[in-house]
Design an enzyme around this catalytic site. Structure first.
Site: not given
Length: 696
Positions: A494, A497-500, A518, A545, A562, A619
């Site tokens: 997942c 938006p691409g930070g990890k 994603d 998926d 995540d 989170c």
């Protein structure tokens, strides 16, 4: 000899240079070849001046000392003269007083008129002594004294021998009287101490007497003390009689309550003896101890006293504390002020902390908890379902801290892109642009906290060049637990938006293959933009998926999941979570998270030389989305939990209400906004030890 070259931009003239002149014979200054004996050098002159100054200084010092000594001697002489004058004056006054007293004693039997005249003259004489400073007044006084002396001598010619004997006897009597007075004073002091103790004991037992009697006793006590200070021997006897009478009155009034008396003189004496014995024992012990041990003993005594005082204060506070009264339904319905609700929340928490003592009769604990839940929902604007869940997770004191922390956003954090720069260089560049920042902590080497900035952090040249990315501190943790290595195949299931994803690529140093997947196609645009800006080259972006990914591709060394969640750890970011989430939403998330985690485990190759690792993170702080999911995966697949390797964070739950989880769930980590100053987060690290799926 040619022309000299010049490099300062000036033009050098062309043509022939000057002819070289013949060198003349060398000339030396005077005193170099042949030393001048008579002349002194500059250094020698300085030394001579210093010697002369040293010789002159002691002479000056001796002169100053002599002057100071003379001044001191003159001052001392003046002081001595003044003292002698004062002593002589005092002696004269004493002699005159003695003379007057002798005159008064010998002329006691004279007529009243003569005595009155003598007294008037004596008064005038005393006043004159005190007030007169001129020589003329002193002469007048001397004349009066001579007249009084002549009268005394004329009247005492026949009885001179008898008078001398009387005077000698009076001197002896006066000495005896002084001794008796001193003895009486000592005895009086001892009596006063005993009487004070006796009175204090009586006053403690007789505080409820009438005000009139207390006023009378106080007046008599004041009069008695004044009489003791001012009276002579005859008056003191009168005072003793008065005191006996007052004592008898007091005892007669106290006969009815004599059985209630608990203090006596013997008890006071015994207490004093015990205290004295204790002090002597302590002193003997202290003598044997070292000075450090003595200081330690004193400190321990002080601590004990402070603890006693603190305990007494706490008891008094609890005793005088107003008991919370349960509000009626009308009061609950007509609440208009939030301060009243806040105060009621605190009162209910205090009652629940000591429920047996502070509760109202016929009121159960469930009534108080229901009232607290209702007030918390109105004050912090949560729905009943979510507030009930939070009350089950946290103790009441910690619950308030969590709710307060969830109202405030966490500080902005940025992550350095190690593919393009170093953290030190980035910090210097941003500080020069007016950004106030610091390292996040010792646990990360790439994070920076931004306190304030004069420039928007998403529009600086460094941001556009891809030197850093704005990312929450909690989002660093899953990638740190994953520990990606170079030349590995890694899947971010997942990714948006691409930070990890960019963090994983930076740790891989653009080697190996990184799959960023994603479900949402629109969110993948942000992933593409971030990876291009940061300079990631080894990534493949795909739109599948996650539950079906094992059918497409397997054999990954590491997988990061995540998972999508309710977001109860990031309420400050999205305040709609307070009211939107219900039990149905949690059930949907739980089922999705289970399926995704099983798919992620299936994608990993257990025979991988370097990996076989799955990291699960959310989170959210709800156990239904965290510990329950991991416990389910442990039962359904051949995986085990590993330590995360993070030095901080709270351990995961092994029991929650009536539920019991696998003991290894202690290895998972939880993060809270009120404890760790970052958004609520959950991280777990799983190791796959077999590719075989059980029960299939």
């Amino acid at each position: 000899m040619g022309r000299k070259a010049k490099f300062d931009g000036t033009q050098v003239p062309t043509g022939r240079g000057k002819k070289v002149k013949k060198q003349s014979d060398p000339t030396f200054p005077q005193g170099v070849l042949v030393k001048d004996i008579n002349k002194l050098s500059r250094r020698q002159k300085q030394r001579l001046q210093k010697k002369l100054l040293k010789q002159q200084q002691p002479q000056k010092n001796t002169k100053i000392k002599n002057i100071l000594k003379k001044e001191e001697n003159s001052k001392e002489k003046q002081i001595q003269l003044k003292n002698e004058e004062n002593i002589s004056k005092k002696l004269k006054k004493k002699n005159e007083k003695k003379f007057k007293s002798a005159i008064n004693n010998n002329y006691q039997n004279e007529d009243d008129e003569e005595e009155a005249d003598d007294n008037i003259t004596d008064v005038h004489m005393e006043q004159d002594e005190e007030d007169m400073d001129d020589d003329s007044d002193q002469m007048h006084l001397a004349a009066k004294l001579k007249k009084s002396k002549q009268k005394f001598l004329n009247n005492t010619k026949g009885d001179s021998e008898e008078n001398t004997k009387i005077l000698l006897k009076k001197k002896e009597n006066s000495k005896k009287q002084i001794q008796l007075k001193s003895e009486k004073n000592i005895s009086k002091k001892l009596k006063k101490k005993k009487e004070k103790k006796f009175k204090s004991a009586i006053n403690n037992n007789y505080q409820n007497e009438d005000d009139e009697e207390e006023d009378d006793d106080n007046i008599t006590d004041v009069q008695m003390e004044q009489d003791e200070e001012d009276m002579d021997d005859d008056d003191q006897l009168h005072f003793a009689a008065k005191f006996k009478k007052s004592k008898q009155k007091f005892l007669n009034n106290a006969e009815s309550d004599s059985e209630e008396m608990t203090f006596s003189e013997e008890e006071f004496i015994d207490d004093e003896q015990i205290e004295c014995n204790e002090e002597t024992d302590n002193k003997s012990d202290d003598d044997d101890l070292l000075p450090i041990e003595k200081i330690n003993k004193k400190l321990k005594k002080k601590k004990q006293e402070e603890e006693k005082y603190a305990q007494e204060e706490m008891d008094n506070m609890i005793a005088h504390q107003s008991v919370f009264s349960f509000p009626t339904e009308e009061e609950l319905a007509n609440v208009t002020n939030l301060k009243d609700i806040q105060q009621r929340i605190r009162d209910v928490i205090i009652v629940l902390s000591d429920f047996k003592r502070l509760r109202e009769k016929n009121r159960s604990r469930s009534e108080y908890t229901e009232l607290l839940r209702r007030d918390l929902c109105t004050y912090y604007s949560y729905n009943n379902f979510l507030m009930e869940k939070l009350m089950q997770i946290f103790p009441l004191d910690e619950l308030l801290e969590f709710l307060e922390a969830s109202e405030v956003e966490r500080p902005m954090t940025i992550r350095t892109n190690t593919l393009k720069t170093r953290r030190r260089d980035l910090a210097e560049a941003l500080i020069s642009r007016g950004v106030n920042l610091d390292p996040i902590g010792k646990w990360t080497k790439v994070g920076l906290v931004v306190y304030s900035s004069q420039v928007p952090m998403g529009a600086t040249p460094e941001y556009l060049a891809g030197h850093y990315i704005i990312q929450g501190a909690a989002s660093f943790l899953p990638v740190m637990v994953l520990e990606p290595r170079e030349n590995e195949r890694i899947l971010d299931m997942c990714a948006a938006p691409g930070g990890k994803t960019s963090h994983i690529a930076a740790l891989m140093k653009n080697t190996g293959i990184l799959f960023a997947n994603d479900v949402n196609k629109d969110r993948l645009k942000a992933v593409v933009g971030n990876l291009h800006r940061i300079g990631v080259v080894n990534s493949i972006i795909c739109n599948y998926d996650g539950r079906q990914f094992p059918t497409i591709m397997k054999g990954f060394d590491r997988v990061l999941l995540d998972a999508p969640c309710t977001g109860t750890g990031v309420i400050a970011k999205d305040l709609s979570v307070k009211t939107n989430k219900e039990e149905v939403d949690i059930q949907r998330c739980c089922t999705l998270q289970r399926e995704l985690l099983l798919a992620a485990i299936d994608c990993v190759n257990a025979r991988s030389e370097t990996g076989g690792i799955i990291v699960y993170s959310t989170c959210s702080i709800l156990p239904e989305e965290n510990e329950w999911i991991i416990d389910y995966a442990l039962k359904k697949r051949n995986v085990k939990l590993l330590p995360t390797g993070l030095e901080f964070g709270a351990d995961g739950f092994t029991s929650y209400r009536q539920h019991r989880f696998h003991p290894s769930l202690k290895l998972t980590k939880r993060y809270y906004p009120h404890v760790h100053n970052m958004y609520g987060f959950f991280v777990a690290k799983l190791k796959k030890f077999s590719n075989v799926i059980p029960n299939q």
